[in-house]
Design a protein around this motif. Structure first.
Motif, PDB file in Angstrom:
ATOM      1  N   LEU A   2      -7.002  -5.815   4.161  1.00  0.00           N
ATOM      2  CA  LEU A   2      -5.715  -5.831   3.474  1.00  0.00           C
ATOM      3  C   LEU A   2      -5.732  -6.840   2.329  1.00  0.00           C
ATOM      4  CD1 LEU A   2      -2.722  -4.985   3.323  1.00  0.00           C
ATOM      5  CD2 LEU A   2      -2.241  -6.818   4.948  1.00  0.00           C
ATOM      6  N   GLY A   3      -6.381  -7.967   2.552  1.00  0.00           N
ATOM      7  CA  GLY A   3      -6.439  -9.012   1.539  1.00  0.00           C
ATOM      8  C   GLY A   3      -7.148  -8.579   0.273  1.00  0.00           C
ATOM      9  N   ARG A   4      -8.158  -7.730   0.380  1.00  0.00           N
ATOM     10  CA  ARG A   4      -8.874  -7.262  -0.816  1.00  0.00           C
ATOM     11  C   ARG A   4      -7.944  -6.509  -1.752  1.00  0.00           C
ATOM     12  NH1 ARG A   4     -13.494  -5.151   2.850  1.00  0.00           N
ATOM     13  NH2 ARG A   4     -14.534  -7.114   3.300  1.00  0.00           N
ATOM     14  N   ALA A   5      -7.083  -5.682  -1.202  1.00  0.00           N
ATOM     15  CA  ALA A   5      -6.145  -4.943  -2.041  1.00  0.00           C
ATOM     16  C   ALA A   5      -5.091  -5.872  -2.635  1.00  0.00           C
ATOM     17  CB  ALA A   5      -5.482  -3.841  -1.223  1.00  0.00           C
ATOM     18  N   LEU A   6      -4.638  -6.826  -1.857  1.00  0.00           N
ATOM     19  CA  LEU A   6      -3.602  -7.731  -2.345  1.00  0.00           C
ATOM     20  C   LEU A   6      -4.106  -8.699  -3.400  1.00  0.00           C
ATOM     21  CD1 LEU A   6      -1.645  -8.528   0.933  1.00  0.00           C
ATOM     22  CD2 LEU A   6      -0.991  -7.005  -0.922  1.00  0.00           C
ATOM     23  N   ILE A   7      -5.391  -9.038  -3.361  1.00  0.00           N
ATOM     24  CA  ILE A   7      -5.939  -9.972  -4.344  1.00  0.00           C
ATOM     25  C   ILE A   7      -5.844  -9.401  -5.749  1.00  0.00           C
ATOM     26  CG2 ILE A   7      -8.157 -10.880  -5.171  1.00  0.00           C
ATOM     27  CD1 ILE A   7      -8.707 -11.860  -2.412  1.00  0.00           C
ATOM     28  N   VAL A   8      -6.090  -8.122  -5.894  1.00  0.00           N
ATOM     29  CA  VAL A   8      -6.001  -7.502  -7.214  1.00  0.00           C
ATOM     30  C   VAL A   8      -4.562  -7.560  -7.730  1.00  0.00           C
ATOM     31  CG1 VAL A   8      -6.298  -5.328  -8.469  1.00  0.00           C
ATOM     32  CG2 VAL A   8      -7.970  -6.023  -6.755  1.00  0.00           C
ATOM     33  N   ILE A   9      -3.619  -7.338  -6.857  1.00  0.00           N
ATOM     34  CA  ILE A   9      -2.206  -7.400  -7.252  1.00  0.00           C
ATOM     35  C   ILE A   9      -1.787  -8.843  -7.524  1.00  0.00           C
ATOM     36  CG2 ILE A   9       0.150  -6.961  -6.457  1.00  0.00           C
ATOM     37  CD1 ILE A   9      -1.055  -4.650  -4.775  1.00  0.00           C
ATOM     38  N   ALA A  10      -2.351  -9.783  -6.766  1.00  0.00           N
ATOM     39  CA  ALA A  10      -1.947 -11.185  -6.873  1.00  0.00           C
ATOM     40  C   ALA A  10      -2.723 -11.963  -7.933  1.00  0.00           C
ATOM     41  CB  ALA A  10      -2.116 -11.862  -5.524  1.00  0.00           C
ATOM     42  N   ALA A  11      -3.548 -11.319  -8.739  1.00  0.00           N
ATOM     43  CA  ALA A  11      -4.367 -12.011  -9.735  1.00  0.00           C
ATOM     44  C   ALA A  11      -3.569 -12.978 -10.614  1.00  0.00           C
ATOM     45  CB  ALA A  11      -5.120 -10.995 -10.596  1.00  0.00           C
ATOM     46  N   PRO A  12      -2.351 -12.645 -11.019  1.00  0.00           N
ATOM     47  CA  PRO A  12      -1.608 -13.590 -11.868  1.00  0.00           C
ATOM     48  C   PRO A  12      -1.288 -14.923 -11.199  1.00  0.00           C
ATOM     49  CG  PRO A  12      -0.611 -11.414 -11.968  1.00  0.00           C
ATOM     50  CD  PRO A  12      -1.647 -11.370 -10.901  1.00  0.00           C
ATOM     51  N   VAL A  13      -1.239 -14.969  -9.891  1.00  0.00           N
ATOM     52  CA  VAL A  13      -0.886 -16.219  -9.205  1.00  0.00           C
ATOM     53  C   VAL A  13      -2.006 -16.724  -8.301  1.00  0.00           C
ATOM     54  CG1 VAL A  13       1.598 -15.830  -9.288  1.00  0.00           C
ATOM     55  CG2 VAL A  13       0.283 -14.934  -7.366  1.00  0.00           C
ATOM     56  N   MET A  14      -3.212 -16.206  -8.453  1.00  0.00           N
ATOM     57  CA  MET A  14      -4.322 -16.613  -7.597  1.00  0.00           C
ATOM     58  C   MET A  14      -4.662 -18.104  -7.691  1.00  0.00           C
ATOM     59  SD  MET A  14      -5.266 -14.461  -5.448  1.00  0.00           S
ATOM     60  CE  MET A  14      -6.799 -15.162  -4.896  1.00  0.00           C
ATOM     61  N   PRO A  15      -4.619 -18.735  -8.875  1.00  0.00           N
ATOM     62  CA  PRO A  15      -4.912 -20.176  -8.885  1.00  0.00           C
ATOM     63  C   PRO A  15      -3.924 -20.988  -8.043  1.00  0.00           C
ATOM     64  CG  PRO A  15      -5.154 -19.290 -11.087  1.00  0.00           C
ATOM     65  CD  PRO A  15      -4.551 -18.203 -10.241  1.00  0.00           C
ATOM     66  N   ALA A  16      -2.661 -20.618  -8.069  1.00  0.00           N
ATOM     67  CA  ALA A  16      -1.675 -21.325  -7.246  1.00  0.00           C
ATOM     68  C   ALA A  16      -1.935 -21.069  -5.761  1.00  0.00           C
ATOM     69  CB  ALA A  16      -0.258 -20.896  -7.620  1.00  0.00           C
ATOM     70  N   PHE A  17      -2.307 -19.859  -5.418  1.00  0.00           N
ATOM     71  CA  PHE A  17      -2.625 -19.542  -4.034  1.00  0.00           C
ATOM     72  C   PHE A  17      -3.866 -20.316  -3.583  1.00  0.00           C
ATOM     73  CE2 PHE A  17      -4.725 -16.763  -0.843  1.00  0.00           C
ATOM     74  CZ  PHE A  17      -3.783 -16.905   0.162  1.00  0.00           C
ATOM     75  N   ALA A  18      -4.866 -20.401  -4.456  1.00  0.00           N
ATOM     76  CA  ALA A  18      -6.069 -21.171  -4.129  1.00  0.00           C
ATOM     77  C   ALA A  18      -5.719 -22.647  -3.945  1.00  0.00           C
ATOM     78  CB  ALA A  18      -7.121 -20.995  -5.224  1.00  0.00           C
TER      79      ALA A  18
END
Length: 182
Positions: A134-150
């Protein structure tokens, strides 16, 4: 110095645990948690090194995904979006730290016994495969906020790895004092 007949020296084959029980092996620590000697601290340091490597790779992937998203933004928006990501990353880092420390405090209030800790780890491992897909699909959608998530993940992991004592250790000590092992 104690002689072999002294009560300070345990008899051969005697258990170092009060009451004569066995030292339970904890996930990730084995039996090193009981004496907290050099093997214990080496295990904790090794865990930290592994987590640093995992987090470094995760941050690299997050920033790479973000850069791919950033390229499609108009030039005037990029600067503002980068500033927003910087602020969000700082807030998320602190938020991850706070969330982990609150969870740690809550876990210390009711620490798991060794058997319960192993069962919880098994239950979590069974769900992780589906969550990874599930996370693989969500990562593509969440790309704009990935640095904050990291940044949140870094804060959470650093807080988890820098505690004085893990809740499983506290639970095992209480279980041994109370005479219950599971």
């Amino acid at each position: 110095m104690a002689s072999r007949a002294s009560s300070d020296v345990p008899a051969a084959g005697a258990s170092p645990v009060p009451g004569g029980g066995r030292i339970p092996a904890l996930p990730g620590l084995g039996t090193t948690w009981y004496e907290r000697g050099a093997r214990y601290w080496m295990q904790r340091a090794w865990t930290g090194v592994l987590w640093v490597a995992v987090l470094a790779f995760f941050c690299f992937v997050s920033v790479s995904l973000y850069e791919g998203f950033r390229e499609v933004l108009p030039g005037g928006v990029r600067g503002g979006w980068d500033i927003a990501q910087g602020v969000a990353g700082c807030v998320a880092l602190v938020w991850g730290w706070v969330v982990q420390r609150r969870g740690h405090r809550k876990a210390l209030a009711d620490p798991p016994a060794p058997g319960r800790a192993r069962a919880a780890r098994r239950d979590t491992a069974g769900r992780s495969t589906g969550l990874a897909v599930l996370g693989r699909a969500l990562i593509v959608i969440a790309a704009p906020v990935m640095p904050a998530f990291a940044a949140f993940c870094v804060g959470w992991c650093v807080a988890a790895l820098t505690v004085r004592e893990y809740p499983t250790e506290v639970g095992a000590r209480r279980a041994m004092e109370g005479g219950r092992a599971g």
